[in-house]
Design a protein around this motif. Structure first.
Motif, PDB file in Angstrom:
ATOM      1  N   ASP A 290      39.279  38.552  52.310  1.00 22.27           N
ATOM      2  CA  ASP A 290      40.206  38.918  51.240  1.00 22.27           C
ATOM      3  C   ASP A 290      40.676  37.642  50.535  1.00 22.27           C
ATOM      4  O   ASP A 290      41.001  36.645  51.185  1.00 22.27           O
ATOM      5  CB  ASP A 290      41.427  39.657  51.817  1.00 22.27           C
ATOM      6  CG  ASP A 290      41.033  41.009  52.407  1.00 22.27           C
ATOM      7  OD1 ASP A 290      40.090  41.615  51.877  1.00 22.27           O
ATOM      8  OD2 ASP A 290      41.661  41.427  53.396  1.00 22.27           O
ATOM      9  N   PHE A 291      40.707  37.669  49.195  1.00 17.37           N
ATOM     10  CA  PHE A 291      41.217  36.519  48.448  1.00 17.37           C
ATOM     11  C   PHE A 291      41.761  36.991  47.103  1.00 17.37           C
ATOM     12  O   PHE A 291      41.490  38.124  46.667  1.00 17.37           O
ATOM     13  CB  PHE A 291      40.144  35.447  48.262  1.00 17.37           C
ATOM     14  CG  PHE A 291      38.998  35.865  47.365  1.00 17.37           C
ATOM     15  CD1 PHE A 291      39.010  35.537  46.010  1.00 17.37           C
ATOM     16  CD2 PHE A 291      37.915  36.565  47.870  1.00 17.37           C
ATOM     17  CE1 PHE A 291      37.957  35.909  45.177  1.00 17.37           C
ATOM     18  CE2 PHE A 291      36.856  36.941  47.043  1.00 17.37           C
ATOM     19  CZ  PHE A 291      36.881  36.610  45.696  1.00 17.37           C
ATOM     20  N   ASP A 292      42.519  36.106  46.477  1.00 17.26           N
ATOM     21  CA  ASP A 292      43.117  36.409  45.171  1.00 17.26           C
ATOM     22  C   ASP A 292      42.177  35.882  44.086  1.00 17.26           C
ATOM     23  O   ASP A 292      41.906  34.677  44.021  1.00 17.26           O
ATOM     24  CB  ASP A 292      44.496  35.756  45.066  1.00 17.26           C
ATOM     25  CG  ASP A 292      45.272  36.228  43.845  1.00 17.26           C
ATOM     26  OD1 ASP A 292      44.651  36.855  42.953  1.00 17.26           O
ATOM     27  OD2 ASP A 292      46.486  35.975  43.765  1.00 17.26           O
ATOM     28  N   LYS A 294      42.616  35.776  40.785  1.00 12.40           N
ATOM     29  CA  LYS A 294      43.235  35.106  39.632  1.00 12.40           C
ATOM     30  C   LYS A 294      43.237  33.579  39.763  1.00 12.40           C
ATOM     31  O   LYS A 294      42.807  32.873  38.833  1.00 12.40           O
ATOM     32  CB  LYS A 294      44.651  35.630  39.417  1.00 12.40           C
ATOM     33  CG  LYS A 294      45.281  35.128  38.115  1.00 12.40           C
ATOM     34  CD  LYS A 294      46.630  35.758  37.877  1.00 12.40           C
ATOM     35  CE  LYS A 294      47.229  35.246  36.551  1.00 12.40           C
ATOM     36  NZ  LYS A 294      48.560  35.818  36.287  1.00 12.40           N
ATOM     37  N   HIS A 321      48.788  38.802  40.470  1.00 16.64           N
ATOM     38  CA  HIS A 321      47.731  38.437  41.409  1.00 16.64           C
ATOM     39  C   HIS A 321      46.712  39.570  41.440  1.00 16.64           C
ATOM     40  O   HIS A 321      46.996  40.705  41.032  1.00 16.64           O
ATOM     41  CB  HIS A 321      48.298  38.150  42.809  1.00 16.64           C
ATOM     42  CG  HIS A 321      48.964  39.337  43.427  1.00 16.64           C
ATOM     43  ND1 HIS A 321      48.320  40.203  44.255  1.00 16.64           N
ATOM     44  CD2 HIS A 321      50.234  39.823  43.319  1.00 16.64           C
ATOM     45  CE1 HIS A 321      49.137  41.151  44.654  1.00 16.64           C
ATOM     46  NE2 HIS A 321      50.324  40.947  44.099  1.00 16.64           N
ATOM     47  N   CYS A 322      45.543  39.250  41.947  1.00 17.69           N
ATOM     48  CA  CYS A 322      44.439  40.220  41.911  1.00 17.69           C
ATOM     49  C   CYS A 322      43.658  40.149  43.221  1.00 17.69           C
ATOM     50  O   CYS A 322      42.687  39.398  43.331  1.00 17.69           O
ATOM     51  CB  CYS A 322      43.530  39.922  40.719  1.00 17.69           C
ATOM     52  SG  CYS A 322      42.143  41.051  40.568  1.00 17.69           S
ATOM     53  N   PRO A 323      44.062  40.920  44.227  1.00 12.26           N
ATOM     54  CA  PRO A 323      43.356  40.881  45.514  1.00 12.26           C
ATOM     55  C   PRO A 323      41.982  41.556  45.436  1.00 12.26           C
ATOM     56  O   PRO A 323      41.844  42.659  44.912  1.00 12.26           O
ATOM     57  CB  PRO A 323      44.291  41.647  46.448  1.00 12.26           C
ATOM     58  CG  PRO A 323      45.054  42.562  45.550  1.00 12.26           C
ATOM     59  CD  PRO A 323      45.209  41.836  44.242  1.00 12.26           C
ATOM     60  N   CYS A 358      42.467  45.176  35.322  1.00  5.64           N
ATOM     61  CA  CYS A 358      42.408  45.937  36.566  1.00  5.64           C
ATOM     62  C   CYS A 358      42.504  47.430  36.260  1.00  5.64           C
ATOM     63  O   CYS A 358      43.357  47.849  35.472  1.00  5.64           O
ATOM     64  CB  CYS A 358      43.556  45.510  37.478  1.00  5.64           C
ATOM     65  SG  CYS A 358      43.547  46.312  39.084  1.00  5.64           S
ATOM     66  N   LYS A 435      37.817  47.277  43.996  1.00  4.38           N
ATOM     67  CA  LYS A 435      39.092  46.906  44.624  1.00  4.38           C
ATOM     68  C   LYS A 435      39.011  47.210  46.119  1.00  4.38           C
ATOM     69  O   LYS A 435      38.416  48.217  46.527  1.00  4.38           O
ATOM     70  CB  LYS A 435      40.236  47.703  43.989  1.00  4.38           C
ATOM     71  CG  LYS A 435      40.478  47.328  42.529  1.00  4.38           C
ATOM     72  CD  LYS A 435      41.672  48.073  41.957  1.00  4.38           C
ATOM     73  CE  LYS A 435      42.970  47.576  42.537  1.00  4.38           C
ATOM     74  NZ  LYS A 435      44.148  48.191  41.872  1.00  4.38           N
TER      75      LYS A 435
END
Length: 438
Positions: A290-292, A294, A321-323, A358, A435
């Protein structure tokens, strides 16, 4: 017979007898049966012609041809014998069977070039015999002098050579039945027709095998060469960095920076080639976490902006932020590639626009340039390996593998990548990632 019976009545309506008419409809029934038989045969022929014309797998073509022709001729069994040379030049047998188990032929091996088989394997022509055991060519060769013990009983015999476009005899279709006179001139014509189409498909399959073998060798060479180039390039880069730290004069330092930039470009190309070879070998590893997304985009923009002073790269996003889930380093590689292309292929522009959006199911990244755009007929090929639009960028270096790598990386993340463009209005490249599940 067709029988019609009608009552005969008097004026009061009382049945006083019957009228009977009998007609011989033998020919009508025979015509219907022939029409039905022809329809079935036509359907089978259309099916097999379509199937083998689209197929490039040699064994699948042989099996489809054998099954179809065995059914069309009404043979008890059919076989396709195909002689092929291996890498050492040794002959070995490939064959398919229909209507009989493989063991029925396997112990006898490839039919030898006997008097009976010679016309087929030499391409002289078709052999159709009502009773092969009474044919003058039968039983003339050692060691069996006929059918070997345990062989399937063959009386009716039909053999059709399969000849390639250049006249080479690929092999032969053989059909057998234990009853005499089972194969007709019509059967012969049907098999000849399918054999001609099969020869074309087999030629194509052989060419495809050769191309695939050459492609495998090319991929092997690319992987080896890329791996071997990395070590000397790393050494050259290291020596140049040492010199850059030691030399203080402005003029030599300027040339050293140019040399370092060129070594960096070569290293990037070599790394891309190495990635291509890993993809083709199925060895490209992804480290999923998992990472962001943005900050990854922001860092990529900052990296490219340092070497592109003429262009201004803007970034818009409605999210704090955008996981996402995936390999952050590989996703960054995709973004850097798209940004580099946006600047490289739009040298007369001064702006690149990046956005992050998103939806309920996915995140979408877009990179828009203000360059010359891409023609519609070229757009569908831009993610193909080694594809370059040379007329649009004749003086721009590259191997045409950056977008191919980007496509493979995004696809392996279960995402999508695509482009939209109009000539004279620039191009926009998009990629989406699913997502992560909550």
């Amino acid at each position: 017979m067709s029988l019609t019976v009608s009552p005969v009545v008097d004026h009061t309506g009382k049945v006083i007898g019957a009228s009977k008419i009998a007609r011989d409809i033998t020919q009508q029934k025979l015509t219907q049966q022939r029409a039905k038989k022809y329809t079935v045969r036509l359907e089978i022929m259309n099916m097999v012609m379509s199937a083998i014309s689209e197929e490039l797998d040699l064994n699948k073509i042989l099996q489809k041809v054998t099954d179809a022709t065995t059914e069309l001729t009404g043979a008890q069994f059919g076989a396709f014998f195909y002689n092929k040379l291996d890498a050492a030049g040794e002959s070995y047998t490939l064959f398919t069977l229909s209507g009989a188990p493989r063991e029925a032929f396997e112990k006898f091996g490839m039919p030898r070039n006997t008097a009976v088989f010679h016309p087929t394997f030499s391409g002289e022509g078709v052999v159709r015999v009502d009773d092969i055991t009474k044919d003058p060519r039968y039983g003339k060769n050692d060691p069996y002098h006929g059918m070997p013990k345990g062989h399937l009983p063959v009386v009716s015999y039909l053999a059709v050579p399969v000849v390639s476009r250049n006249g080479h005899v690929i092999g032969g279709l053989f059909f057998g039945h234990q009853e005499p006179a089972m194969f007709t001139e019509e059967h012969e014509a049907l098999v000849i027709s399918i054999a001609a189409q099969a020869a074309i498909s087999l030629d194509n399959a052989k060419l495809f095998e050769e191309v695939r073998a050459l492609n495998d060798k090319k991929d092997e060479f690319i992987g080896l060469a890329s791996h071997e180039l990395k070590t000397p390039l790393s050494s050259v880069n290291g020596y140049l960095q040492i010199l850059d730290r030691q030399i203080k004069e402005e003029a030599p330092k300027k040339f050293l920076q140019k040399a370092l930039n060129q070594v960096g470009r070569i290293t990037s190309l070599v790394n891309d080639l190495l990635d291509v070879s890993k993809i083709e070998a199925g060895k490209l590893q992804l480290t999923t976490a998992d990472f962001d997304l943005k900050p990854i985009i922001e860092e990529s923009i900052e990296l490219i902006q340092h070497s592109a002073a003429k262009h201004t790269i803007s970034f818009t996003s409605e999210m704090g932020h955008c996981p996402v889930q995936g390999d952050a380093q590989r996703i960054e590689q995709v973004i850097v590639n798209l940004l580099s292309n946006a600047i490289k292929y739009a040298p007369k522009a001064d702006k690149v626009e990046v956005s992050l959006k998103c939806t309920a199911e996915k995140v979408i990244v877009s990179v828009k340039d203000l360059g010359p755009g891409i023609a519609k007929d070229k757009l569908k090929n831009i993610f193909t390996r080694f594809y370059r639009i040379d007329e649009a960028s004749p003086n721009i270096s590259g191997l045409g593998i950056g977008l191919y790598l980007a496509h493979e990386i995004i696809t392996r993340h279960h995402g999508e990548i695509w482009a939209e463009s109009k000539l004279g209005e620039g191009s926009t490249f998009f990629f989406s990632l699913p997502k992560p599940l909550a």
